[in-house]
Design a protein around this motif. Structure first.
Motif, PDB file in Angstrom:
ATOM      1  N   ASP A  43      21.017 -70.112 -33.358  1.00  0.00           N
ATOM      2  CA  ASP A  43      21.417 -71.059 -34.403  1.00  0.00           C
ATOM      3  C   ASP A  43      21.200 -70.439 -35.782  1.00  0.00           C
ATOM      4  OD1 ASP A  43      22.200 -72.832 -32.471  1.00  0.00           O
ATOM      5  OD2 ASP A  43      20.328 -73.948 -32.480  1.00  0.00           O
ATOM      6  N   ASN A  44      20.218 -70.900 -36.534  1.00  0.00           N
ATOM      7  CA  ASN A  44      20.013 -70.364 -37.877  1.00  0.00           C
ATOM      8  C   ASN A  44      18.674 -69.636 -38.018  1.00  0.00           C
ATOM      9  OD1 ASN A  44      18.492 -72.696 -37.670  1.00  0.00           O
ATOM     10  ND2 ASN A  44      18.681 -73.188 -39.837  1.00  0.00           N
ATOM     11  N   PHE A  45      18.088 -69.194 -36.904  1.00  0.00           N
ATOM     12  CA  PHE A  45      16.835 -68.454 -36.934  1.00  0.00           C
ATOM     13  C   PHE A  45      17.049 -67.019 -36.473  1.00  0.00           C
ATOM     14  CE2 PHE A  45      14.384 -72.393 -37.188  1.00  0.00           C
ATOM     15  CZ  PHE A  45      13.373 -71.983 -38.036  1.00  0.00           C
ATOM     16  N   LEU A  46      16.445 -66.108 -37.194  1.00  0.00           N
ATOM     17  CA  LEU A  46      16.462 -64.689 -36.846  1.00  0.00           C
ATOM     18  C   LEU A  46      15.022 -64.230 -36.724  1.00  0.00           C
ATOM     19  CD1 LEU A  46      18.034 -62.001 -36.506  1.00  0.00           C
ATOM     20  CD2 LEU A  46      17.815 -61.715 -38.965  1.00  0.00           C
ATOM     21  N   ARG A  47      14.674 -63.707 -35.574  1.00  0.00           N
ATOM     22  CA  ARG A  47      13.311 -63.226 -35.335  1.00  0.00           C
ATOM     23  C   ARG A  47      13.361 -61.736 -35.030  1.00  0.00           C
ATOM     24  NH1 ARG A  47      13.270 -68.283 -32.340  1.00  0.00           N
ATOM     25  NH2 ARG A  47      11.951 -69.753 -33.474  1.00  0.00           N
ATOM     26  N   LEU A  48      12.413 -60.996 -35.614  1.00  0.00           N
ATOM     27  CA  LEU A  48      12.309 -59.558 -35.395  1.00  0.00           C
ATOM     28  C   LEU A  48      10.999 -59.261 -34.682  1.00  0.00           C
ATOM     29  CD1 LEU A  48      13.565 -58.299 -38.848  1.00  0.00           C
ATOM     30  CD2 LEU A  48      14.845 -58.464 -36.729  1.00  0.00           C
ATOM     31  N   TYR A  49      11.104 -58.619 -33.528  1.00  0.00           N
ATOM     32  CA  TYR A  49       9.948 -58.262 -32.728  1.00  0.00           C
ATOM     33  C   TYR A  49       9.808 -56.757 -32.675  1.00  0.00           C
ATOM     34  CZ  TYR A  49      10.074 -63.028 -30.848  1.00  0.00           C
ATOM     35  OH  TYR A  49      10.071 -64.386 -30.713  1.00  0.00           O
ATOM     36  N   GLU A  50       8.598 -56.319 -32.360  1.00  0.00           N
ATOM     37  CA  GLU A  50       8.341 -54.913 -32.100  1.00  0.00           C
ATOM     38  C   GLU A  50       7.828 -54.811 -30.670  1.00  0.00           C
ATOM     39  OE1 GLU A  50       6.740 -51.981 -35.113  1.00  0.00           O
ATOM     40  OE2 GLU A  50       4.978 -52.548 -33.961  1.00  0.00           O
ATOM     41  N   ILE A  51       8.403 -53.900 -29.914  1.00  0.00           N
ATOM     42  CA  ILE A  51       7.973 -53.700 -28.535  1.00  0.00           C
ATOM     43  C   ILE A  51       7.074 -52.475 -28.521  1.00  0.00           C
ATOM     44  CG2 ILE A  51       8.706 -53.274 -26.168  1.00  0.00           C
ATOM     45  CD1 ILE A  51      11.367 -54.558 -26.881  1.00  0.00           C
ATOM     46  N   ARG A  52       5.840 -52.682 -28.042  1.00  0.00           N
ATOM     47  CA  ARG A  52       4.860 -51.599 -27.978  1.00  0.00           C
ATOM     48  C   ARG A  52       4.170 -51.612 -26.624  1.00  0.00           C
ATOM     49  NH1 ARG A  52       0.561 -52.019 -32.321  1.00  0.00           N
ATOM     50  NH2 ARG A  52       0.627 -54.199 -31.770  1.00  0.00           N
ATOM     51  N   ARG A  53       3.688 -50.455 -26.229  1.00  0.00           N
ATOM     52  CA  ARG A  53       2.790 -50.372 -25.080  1.00  0.00           C
ATOM     53  C   ARG A  53       1.382 -50.491 -25.639  1.00  0.00           C
ATOM     54  NH1 ARG A  53       6.226 -46.030 -23.255  1.00  0.00           N
ATOM     55  NH2 ARG A  53       7.502 -46.811 -21.577  1.00  0.00           N
ATOM     56  N   ASP A  54       0.695 -51.542 -25.249  1.00  0.00           N
ATOM     57  CA  ASP A  54      -0.629 -51.821 -25.795  1.00  0.00           C
ATOM     58  C   ASP A  54      -1.667 -51.648 -24.700  1.00  0.00           C
ATOM     59  OD1 ASP A  54      -2.615 -52.527 -27.498  1.00  0.00           O
ATOM     60  OD2 ASP A  54      -2.121 -54.652 -27.538  1.00  0.00           O
ATOM     61  N   SER A  55      -2.541 -50.661 -24.859  1.00  0.00           N
ATOM     62  CA  SER A  55      -3.541 -50.399 -23.827  1.00  0.00           C
ATOM     63  C   SER A  55      -4.823 -51.173 -24.057  1.00  0.00           C
ATOM     64  CB  SER A  55      -3.856 -48.905 -23.768  1.00  0.00           C
ATOM     65  OG  SER A  55      -4.454 -48.499 -24.985  1.00  0.00           O
ATOM     66  N   SER A  56      -4.966 -51.849 -25.202  1.00  0.00           N
ATOM     67  CA  SER A  56      -6.209 -52.572 -25.468  1.00  0.00           C
ATOM     68  C   SER A  56      -6.338 -53.814 -24.605  1.00  0.00           C
ATOM     69  CB  SER A  56      -6.294 -52.953 -26.938  1.00  0.00           C
ATOM     70  OG  SER A  56      -5.273 -53.865 -27.253  1.00  0.00           O
ATOM     71  N   THR A  57      -5.217 -54.431 -24.236  1.00  0.00           N
ATOM     72  CA  THR A  57      -5.278 -55.646 -23.415  1.00  0.00           C
ATOM     73  C   THR A  57      -5.133 -55.353 -21.934  1.00  0.00           C
ATOM     74  OG1 THR A  57      -2.917 -55.969 -23.707  1.00  0.00           O
ATOM     75  CG2 THR A  57      -4.385 -57.086 -25.261  1.00  0.00           C
ATOM     76  N   ALA A  58      -4.830 -54.119 -21.592  1.00  0.00           N
ATOM     77  CA  ALA A  58      -4.651 -53.769 -20.188  1.00  0.00           C
ATOM     78  C   ALA A  58      -6.006 -53.457 -19.558  1.00  0.00           C
ATOM     79  CB  ALA A  58      -3.736 -52.559 -20.081  1.00  0.00           C
ATOM     80  N   GLU A  59      -6.241 -54.013 -18.399  1.00  0.00           N
ATOM     81  CA  GLU A  59      -7.490 -53.734 -17.696  1.00  0.00           C
ATOM     82  C   GLU A  59      -7.246 -53.721 -16.203  1.00  0.00           C
ATOM     83  OE1 GLU A  59      -9.346 -58.188 -17.891  1.00  0.00           O
ATOM     84  OE2 GLU A  59      -9.841 -56.777 -19.478  1.00  0.00           O
ATOM     85  N   ASN A  60      -8.022 -52.937 -15.513  1.00  0.00           N
ATOM     86  CA  ASN A  60      -7.910 -52.811 -14.059  1.00  0.00           C
ATOM     87  C   ASN A  60      -9.207 -53.248 -13.404  1.00  0.00           C
ATOM     88  OD1 ASN A  60      -5.360 -51.885 -13.678  1.00  0.00           O
ATOM     89  ND2 ASN A  60      -5.895 -49.735 -13.724  1.00  0.00           N
ATOM     90  N   LEU A  61      -9.106 -53.767 -12.219  1.00  0.00           N
ATOM     91  CA  LEU A  61     -10.284 -54.040 -11.428  1.00  0.00           C
ATOM     92  C   LEU A  61     -10.351 -52.987 -10.327  1.00  0.00           C
ATOM     93  CD1 LEU A  61     -10.117 -57.912 -11.089  1.00  0.00           C
ATOM     94  CD2 LEU A  61     -11.672 -56.568 -12.497  1.00  0.00           C
ATOM     95  N   VAL A  62     -11.369 -52.157 -10.407  1.00  0.00           N
ATOM     96  CA  VAL A  62     -11.548 -51.099  -9.424  1.00  0.00           C
ATOM     97  C   VAL A  62     -12.899 -51.326  -8.763  1.00  0.00           C
ATOM     98  CG1 VAL A  62     -11.730 -48.632  -9.046  1.00  0.00           C
ATOM     99  CG2 VAL A  62     -10.168 -49.521 -10.779  1.00  0.00           C
ATOM    100  N   ASN A  63     -12.907 -51.574  -7.479  1.00  0.00           N
ATOM    101  CA  ASN A  63     -14.121 -51.854  -6.706  1.00  0.00           C
ATOM    102  C   ASN A  63     -14.933 -52.997  -7.316  1.00  0.00           C
ATOM    103  OD1 ASN A  63     -13.474 -49.816  -4.915  1.00  0.00           O
ATOM    104  ND2 ASN A  63     -14.544 -48.265  -6.126  1.00  0.00           N
ATOM    105  N   GLY A  64     -14.275 -54.006  -7.818  1.00  0.00           N
ATOM    106  CA  GLY A  64     -14.961 -55.171  -8.357  1.00  0.00           C
ATOM    107  C   GLY A  64     -15.501 -54.999  -9.760  1.00  0.00           C
ATOM    108  N   SER A  65     -15.212 -53.892 -10.445  1.00  0.00           N
ATOM    109  CA  SER A  65     -15.692 -53.694 -11.813  1.00  0.00           C
ATOM    110  C   SER A  65     -14.517 -53.399 -12.722  1.00  0.00           C
ATOM    111  CB  SER A  65     -16.697 -52.538 -11.870  1.00  0.00           C
ATOM    112  OG  SER A  65     -16.057 -51.343 -11.513  1.00  0.00           O
TER     113      SER A  65
END
Length: 120
Positions: A43-65
Motif C-alpha cells: 500500500d503506502n508503506f516502504l520498509r528497508l531491511y538488512e539481511i545478516r548472518r548473526d552469530s550472537s543469537t545462535a547457540e547449540n546444545l552439545v551434550n546438554g551444555s
C-alpha cells in the motif's frame, strides 16, 4: 475540495519485494556478516531491511551444555529493520536498477513506482 485520509492500522504483509545492494552494512556489530538489503512495500508503506548472518543469537546444545559461539558460516540469516517510510501514494512496484554511477560505487538504486504517477 480537500480530502482527509486517516489510517487506523498500518498495512501488514508484503505486496512487493526486491533484493537491493545498497553497499556495506549500516549496523555496527563485530559478530555478524552483511549479506544484502531487502525492500518490502505494501500500500503506502516502504520498509528497508538488512539481511545478516548473526552469530550472537545462535547457540547449540552439545551434550546438554551450551556452546558459547557458533561459527559464522552456520549462523542463520536474520532480518533487521533499517527504515520504514510512509509515502503519499499507493506503491505499485519495486525494482533494483543499476545506473552508470553503479559501475563506480557498486551499489544499486531502488526504483519505486506509484499509482497515478504523473509525468510532465
Amino acid at each position: 475540495m480537500l480530502g482527509v485520509f486517516h489510517e487506523l492500522l498500518p498495512p501488514s504483509g508484503a505486496e512487493f519485494a526486491a533484493f537491493v545492494n545498497f553497499g556495506t552494512t549500516t549496523l555496527s556489530s563485530n559478530n555478524s556478516e552483511y549479506i544484502i538489503h531487502l525492500a518490502v512495500a505494501r500500500d503506502n508503506f516502504l520498509r528497508l531491511y538488512e539481511i545478516r548472518r548473526d552469530s550472537s543469537t545462535a547457540e547449540n546444545l552439545v551434550n546438554g551444555s551450551k556452546q558459547d559461539e557458533k561459527p559464522l558460516k552456520d549462523a542463520t540469516p536474520r532480518l533487521f529493520l533499517l527504515r520504514q517510510h510512509s509515502v503519499h501514494a499507493i506503491i505499485t512496484g519495486l525494482a533494483a536498477v543499476q545506473t552508470l554511477a553503479s559501475e563506480v560505487d557498486q551499489r544499486d538504486r531502488l526504483l519505486v513506482s506509484f499509482k497515478d504517477a504523473k509525468v510532465r
